[in-house]
Design a protein around this motif. Structure first.
Motif, PDB file in Angstrom:
ATOM      1  N   ALA A 170      27.546  43.161   9.723  1.00  0.00           N
ATOM      2  CA  ALA A 170      28.366  44.239   9.522  1.00  0.00           C
ATOM      3  C   ALA A 170      28.203  45.199  10.802  1.00  0.00           C
ATOM      4  CB  ALA A 170      27.610  45.130   8.312  1.00  0.00           C
TER       5      ALA A 170
ATOM      6  N   GLY B 271      31.552  44.062  12.520  1.00  0.00           N
ATOM      7  CA  GLY B 271      32.951  44.349  11.951  1.00  0.00           C
ATOM      8  C   GLY B 271      32.792  44.074  10.395  1.00  0.00           C
ATOM      9  N   GLU B 272      33.778  44.405   9.743  1.00  0.00           N
ATOM     10  CA  GLU B 272      33.741  44.327   8.067  1.00  0.00           C
ATOM     11  C   GLU B 272      33.504  42.919   7.708  1.00  0.00           C
ATOM     12  OE1 GLU B 272      36.788  44.921   4.373  1.00  0.00           O
ATOM     13  OE2 GLU B 272      37.519  45.527   6.122  1.00  0.00           O
TER      14      GLU B 272
ATOM     15  N   THR C  53      33.509  39.965   5.089  1.00  0.00           N
ATOM     16  CA  THR C  53      34.154  39.871   3.595  1.00  0.00           C
ATOM     17  C   THR C  53      33.380  38.841   2.896  1.00  0.00           C
ATOM     18  OG1 THR C  53      35.546  37.906   4.764  1.00  0.00           O
ATOM     19  CG2 THR C  53      36.368  40.143   4.687  1.00  0.00           C
TER      20      THR C  53
ATOM     21  N   ALA D 269      36.779  40.165   8.336  1.00  0.00           N
ATOM     22  CA  ALA D 269      38.168  41.046   7.954  1.00  0.00           C
ATOM     23  C   ALA D 269      39.250  40.391   9.013  1.00  0.00           C
ATOM     24  CB  ALA D 269      38.177  42.178   7.643  1.00  0.00           C
TER      25      ALA D 269
END
Length: 134
Positions: A24, A27-28, A30, A52
């Protein structure tokens, strides 16, 4: 570049949640998939993390490749679209109904027992020799 990265050289004790938290940072996240062994149920030592965006996946590779987690240095690469092909092959089943089993084997290493692209000359008269034993 895709949004999925391969994470290798993981400790067998690393959890999905630990990976989610670590990745995390880039970045995001999923999805996190940690494949397990069918027989033992233990993790197999690698995982796939989906992001993402492509930028987040690229950032994860640059930032986290070589990062220590659970006493091991992680290997983080772009995940390939298809599974790598292994040399050799499966081998075949029996065919004869015999009280002590029969059939089986082969495959594995090219040039090894039962596998690879060997010329047929090395297998000449095998059936005749087998018949003489039965």
């Amino acid at each position: 570049m895709g949004t999925k990265v391969f994470v290798g050289n993981m400790s067998f004790d690393t959890t999905r949640e630990e990976l989610q938290e670590l990745f995390a940072q880039a970045g995001e996240v999923t999805e996190v998939v940690v494949p397990t062994d069918r027989m033992s149920g233990r993790p197999r030592g690698f995982a796939f993390v989906s992001f993402a965006t492509d930028e987040a996946a690229t950032a994860a590779i640059q930032k986290l490749d070589g990062q220590e987690l659970g006493g091991r240095n992680l290997r983080v690469n772009e995940a390939s679209a298809e599974r790598p092909m292994r040399p050799g092959g499966g081998g075949g089943g029996g065919g004869f109904s015999r009280p002590f089993g029969g059939g089986g084997g082969g495959g594995g290493r090219p040039g090894g027992p039962g596998g690879g692209n060997r010329p047929k000359g090395s297998r000449r008269n095998v059936r005749a020799r087998k018949r003489s034993i039965w």
